[in-house]
Write a protein that holds these residues in place. Sequence first.
Motif, PDB file in Angstrom:
ATOM      1  N   SER A 136       0.817  -1.200   0.000  1.00 24.98           N
ATOM      2  CA  SER A 136       0.000   0.000   0.000  1.00 24.98           C
ATOM      3  C   SER A 136       0.859   1.261   0.000  1.00 24.98           C
ATOM      4  O   SER A 136       0.453   2.288  -0.528  1.00 24.98           O
ATOM      5  N   SER A 192       0.444   4.215  -2.787  1.00 28.51           N
ATOM      6  CA  SER A 192       0.214   5.592  -2.361  1.00 28.51           C
ATOM      7  C   SER A 192       1.286   6.528  -2.926  1.00 28.51           C
ATOM      8  O   SER A 192       0.978   7.613  -3.425  1.00 28.51           O
ATOM      9  N   LEU A 202      -3.673  -1.490  -8.235  1.00 31.36           N
ATOM     10  CA  LEU A 202      -3.189  -2.541  -7.346  1.00 31.36           C
ATOM     11  C   LEU A 202      -3.863  -3.853  -7.722  1.00 31.36           C
ATOM     12  O   LEU A 202      -5.090  -3.942  -7.744  1.00 31.36           O
TER      13      LEU A 202
END
Length: 151
Positions: free
Chosen positions: A1, A5, A131
Amino acid sequence: SDMMSDVSYARAEAIKESRQAIIERVAGATNSWKDGWRICVDLDRDGACDANEIRKLADPLPGPVVGRLRACSHTATFQDRIVFRPDGRLVLAAAPAANEGITFSDDMGDGDGTNDVIRTVSFGLAGRPLLIRQQDSGTGGVPVNGGVLCP
């Protein structure tokens, strides 16, 4: 993650600043994205991440140097850096292949390949990150990407 980001952040900075934004891995023990990365906006347009252009530094990923958590690029395209143009698209010699990007895997440290966690930050033609959850095939958290094993 964290990588997802940061990729989104770098792309947004490229668009906002109307300059290329660069994400490049930093040198470290694994010689991979696991050692961390930095995000720069190329203000002087020299194609390098100069000290005054760094917007963010990402710490190395946790865990031992070898084993458990791994990070790798599928191809040479994203081996060391990702560069976004001022319009948010990727700087590439050719269009990215399907699911091309950077893969992170965790073998959970239990020796059971059926519960491994593998995720890829992939890029569309417009440079937008995506993702992707990948299923493991009993490789112990080591996804095979175009014949390249994650370190």
